[in-house]
Design a protein around this motif. Structure first.
Motif, PDB file in Angstrom:
ATOM      1  N   PHE A 139     -34.629 -14.381 -16.034  1.00  0.00           N
ATOM      2  CA  PHE A 139     -35.142 -15.992 -16.001  1.00  0.00           C
ATOM      3  C   PHE A 139     -34.211 -16.721 -15.085  1.00  0.00           C
ATOM      4  O   PHE A 139     -34.566 -17.433 -14.174  1.00  0.00           O
ATOM      5  CB  PHE A 139     -35.425 -16.486 -17.340  1.00  0.00           C
ATOM      6  CG  PHE A 139     -36.043 -17.953 -17.052  1.00  0.00           C
ATOM      7  CD1 PHE A 139     -37.353 -18.029 -16.759  1.00  0.00           C
ATOM      8  CD2 PHE A 139     -35.243 -19.045 -17.461  1.00  0.00           C
ATOM      9  CE1 PHE A 139     -37.790 -19.451 -16.776  1.00  0.00           C
ATOM     10  CE2 PHE A 139     -35.721 -20.188 -17.297  1.00  0.00           C
ATOM     11  CZ  PHE A 139     -37.275 -20.509 -16.878  1.00  0.00           C
ATOM     12  N   ARG A 140     -33.007 -16.840 -15.596  1.00  0.00           N
ATOM     13  CA  ARG A 140     -31.884 -17.472 -14.809  1.00  0.00           C
ATOM     14  C   ARG A 140     -31.892 -16.720 -13.243  1.00  0.00           C
ATOM     15  O   ARG A 140     -31.564 -18.095 -12.467  1.00  0.00           O
ATOM     16  CB  ARG A 140     -30.482 -17.163 -15.550  1.00  0.00           C
ATOM     17  CG  ARG A 140     -29.548 -18.275 -14.984  1.00  0.00           C
ATOM     18  CD  ARG A 140     -28.039 -17.862 -15.807  1.00  0.00           C
ATOM     19  NE  ARG A 140     -28.420 -18.537 -17.331  1.00  0.00           N
ATOM     20  CZ  ARG A 140     -27.804 -17.698 -18.268  1.00  0.00           C
ATOM     21  NH1 ARG A 140     -27.134 -16.613 -18.103  1.00  0.00           N
ATOM     22  NH2 ARG A 140     -28.141 -18.046 -19.543  1.00  0.00           N
ATOM     23  N   SER A 141     -31.967 -15.726 -13.147  1.00  0.00           N
ATOM     24  CA  SER A 141     -31.718 -15.312 -11.696  1.00  0.00           C
ATOM     25  C   SER A 141     -32.754 -15.639 -10.827  1.00  0.00           C
ATOM     26  O   SER A 141     -32.672 -15.654  -9.630  1.00  0.00           O
ATOM     27  CB  SER A 141     -31.293 -13.667 -11.392  1.00  0.00           C
ATOM     28  OG  SER A 141     -32.481 -13.066 -12.075  1.00  0.00           O
ATOM     29  N   ASN A 142     -34.044 -15.950 -11.361  1.00  0.00           N
ATOM     30  CA  ASN A 142     -35.176 -15.964 -10.698  1.00  0.00           C
ATOM     31  C   ASN A 142     -35.671 -17.566 -10.849  1.00  0.00           C
ATOM     32  O   ASN A 142     -36.758 -17.883 -10.567  1.00  0.00           O
ATOM     33  CB  ASN A 142     -36.318 -15.116 -11.118  1.00  0.00           C
ATOM     34  CG  ASN A 142     -35.994 -13.832 -10.481  1.00  0.00           C
ATOM     35  OD1 ASN A 142     -35.607 -13.620  -9.462  1.00  0.00           O
ATOM     36  ND2 ASN A 142     -36.089 -12.816 -11.665  1.00  0.00           N
ATOM     37  N   LEU A 143     -34.840 -18.469 -11.185  1.00  0.00           N
ATOM     38  CA  LEU A 143     -35.224 -19.815 -11.710  1.00  0.00           C
ATOM     39  C   LEU A 143     -35.603 -20.579 -10.480  1.00  0.00           C
ATOM     40  O   LEU A 143     -36.792 -21.273 -10.475  1.00  0.00           O
ATOM     41  CB  LEU A 143     -34.192 -20.575 -12.398  1.00  0.00           C
ATOM     42  CG  LEU A 143     -34.342 -21.767 -12.829  1.00  0.00           C
ATOM     43  CD1 LEU A 143     -35.467 -21.661 -13.848  1.00  0.00           C
ATOM     44  CD2 LEU A 143     -33.138 -22.538 -13.652  1.00  0.00           C
ATOM     45  N   VAL A 144     -35.104 -20.532  -9.341  1.00  0.00           N
ATOM     46  CA  VAL A 144     -35.244 -21.096  -8.167  1.00  0.00           C
ATOM     47  C   VAL A 144     -36.819 -20.685  -7.699  1.00  0.00           C
ATOM     48  O   VAL A 144     -37.425 -21.404  -7.115  1.00  0.00           O
ATOM     49  CB  VAL A 144     -34.237 -20.993  -7.224  1.00  0.00           C
ATOM     50  CG1 VAL A 144     -34.699 -21.495  -5.872  1.00  0.00           C
ATOM     51  CG2 VAL A 144     -32.800 -21.576  -7.521  1.00  0.00           C
ATOM     52  N   ALA A 145     -36.898 -19.471  -7.670  1.00  0.00           N
ATOM     53  CA  ALA A 145     -38.060 -18.902  -7.316  1.00  0.00           C
ATOM     54  C   ALA A 145     -39.353 -19.216  -8.261  1.00  0.00           C
ATOM     55  O   ALA A 145     -40.334 -19.714  -7.798  1.00  0.00           O
ATOM     56  CB  ALA A 145     -38.325 -17.399  -7.210  1.00  0.00           C
ATOM     57  N   LEU A 146     -39.039 -19.457  -9.574  1.00  0.00           N
ATOM     58  CA  LEU A 146     -40.192 -19.869 -10.376  1.00  0.00           C
ATOM     59  C   LEU A 146     -40.379 -21.388 -10.047  1.00  0.00           C
ATOM     60  O   LEU A 146     -41.561 -21.924 -10.159  1.00  0.00           O
ATOM     61  CB  LEU A 146     -39.815 -19.802 -11.691  1.00  0.00           C
ATOM     62  CG  LEU A 146     -39.704 -18.353 -12.201  1.00  0.00           C
ATOM     63  CD1 LEU A 146     -39.010 -17.955 -13.765  1.00  0.00           C
ATOM     64  CD2 LEU A 146     -41.258 -17.535 -12.332  1.00  0.00           C
ATOM     65  N   ILE A 147     -39.301 -22.221  -9.936  1.00  0.00           N
ATOM     66  CA  ILE A 147     -39.713 -23.621  -9.633  1.00  0.00           C
ATOM     67  C   ILE A 147     -40.135 -23.794  -8.376  1.00  0.00           C
ATOM     68  O   ILE A 147     -41.027 -24.581  -8.332  1.00  0.00           O
ATOM     69  CB  ILE A 147     -38.077 -24.432  -9.797  1.00  0.00           C
ATOM     70  CG1 ILE A 147     -37.493 -24.368 -11.095  1.00  0.00           C
ATOM     71  CG2 ILE A 147     -38.239 -25.677  -9.104  1.00  0.00           C
ATOM     72  CD1 ILE A 147     -36.061 -24.828 -11.135  1.00  0.00           C
ATOM     73  N   SER A 148     -39.929 -23.007  -7.319  1.00  0.00           N
ATOM     74  CA  SER A 148     -40.512 -23.185  -6.194  1.00  0.00           C
ATOM     75  C   SER A 148     -41.831 -23.066  -6.064  1.00  0.00           C
ATOM     76  O   SER A 148     -42.838 -23.444  -5.547  1.00  0.00           O
ATOM     77  CB  SER A 148     -39.864 -22.295  -4.990  1.00  0.00           C
ATOM     78  OG  SER A 148     -38.744 -22.453  -4.972  1.00  0.00           O
ATOM     79  N   LEU A 149     -42.443 -21.913  -7.128  1.00  0.00           N
ATOM     80  CA  LEU A 149     -43.634 -21.722  -7.321  1.00  0.00           C
ATOM     81  C   LEU A 149     -44.466 -22.542  -7.955  1.00  0.00           C
ATOM     82  O   LEU A 149     -45.739 -23.079  -7.616  1.00  0.00           O
ATOM     83  CB  LEU A 149     -43.842 -20.101  -8.210  1.00  0.00           C
ATOM     84  CG  LEU A 149     -45.134 -19.570  -8.394  1.00  0.00           C
ATOM     85  CD1 LEU A 149     -46.086 -19.397  -7.284  1.00  0.00           C
ATOM     86  CD2 LEU A 149     -45.290 -18.688  -9.422  1.00  0.00           C
ATOM     87  N   VAL A 150     -43.912 -23.497  -8.966  1.00  0.00           N
ATOM     88  CA  VAL A 150     -44.736 -24.046  -9.667  1.00  0.00           C
ATOM     89  C   VAL A 150     -44.635 -25.248  -8.637  1.00  0.00           C
ATOM     90  O   VAL A 150     -45.645 -26.042  -8.734  1.00  0.00           O
ATOM     91  CB  VAL A 150     -43.713 -24.578 -10.868  1.00  0.00           C
ATOM     92  CG1 VAL A 150     -44.236 -26.128 -11.505  1.00  0.00           C
ATOM     93  CG2 VAL A 150     -43.797 -23.772 -11.946  1.00  0.00           C
ATOM     94  N   VAL A 151     -43.721 -25.810  -8.057  1.00  0.00           N
ATOM     95  CA  VAL A 151     -43.833 -27.031  -6.970  1.00  0.00           C
ATOM     96  C   VAL A 151     -45.052 -26.768  -5.663  1.00  0.00           C
ATOM     97  O   VAL A 151     -45.776 -27.428  -5.566  1.00  0.00           O
ATOM     98  CB  VAL A 151     -42.401 -27.346  -6.316  1.00  0.00           C
ATOM     99  CG1 VAL A 151     -42.524 -28.083  -5.024  1.00  0.00           C
ATOM    100  CG2 VAL A 151     -41.474 -27.940  -7.158  1.00  0.00           C
TER     101      VAL A 151
END
Length: 141
Positions: free
Chosen positions: A8-20
């Motif tokens: 989760f920590r390593s993919n946090l930026v990708a997850l936030i980008s997906l939500v945005v």
């Protein structure tokens, strides 16, 4: 094997980008639909005001210039039909005012030339529809 927390920590930026991205897509779709809705109401409203003006001319000619062909109340029926069609595209308040105008027109158009009260009732109903149409156009965002 990395645990769930590390993934989760390593993919946090990708997850936030997906939500945005999904939020932006949803908002953009909603905004486009709202803009199109407003555009349709605006176009119908402007055309409705034109038809209201045409009907207003007919009743003025009929009542004040008796005998003038431009004041033939039968010509007003074409405007009334168009007003009803255009009002159907507008908010419910405009639909109600258009229905009220149609009722008054059906009742009083035959006496428009000679009857001052019939003229006042029709003129008042036209003014009510005009004011409600303008109000509906003002409230568009």
């Amino acid at each position: 094997m990395p645990d769930m927390r590390e993934q989760f920590r390593s993919n946090l930026v990708a997850l936030i980008s997906l939500v945005v991205a999904l939020s932006a897509l949803g908002y953009n779709t909603w905004r486009n639909e709202r803009t199109e809705h407003n555009r349709n109401i605006r176009a119908a409203g402007f055309q409705l005001l034109t038809e209201i003006g045409s009907l207003q001319q007919i009743i003025f000619y009929a009542h004040y210039e008796r005998g003038d062909q431009r004041g033939d109340p039968r010509m007003g029926w074409a405007d009334m039909l168009t007003i009803g069609d255009l009002a159907a595209l507008m908010p419910p308040e405009v639909v109600r005012e258009a229905a009220a105008l149609k009722t008054v027109w059906e009742t009083d158009s035959a006496g428009l030339v000679e009857d001052d009260e019939a003229f006042r009732r029709i003129d008042g109903a036209i003014d009510g529809l005009r004011q409600q149409t303008l109000q509906s156009l003002r409230t568009l965002d």
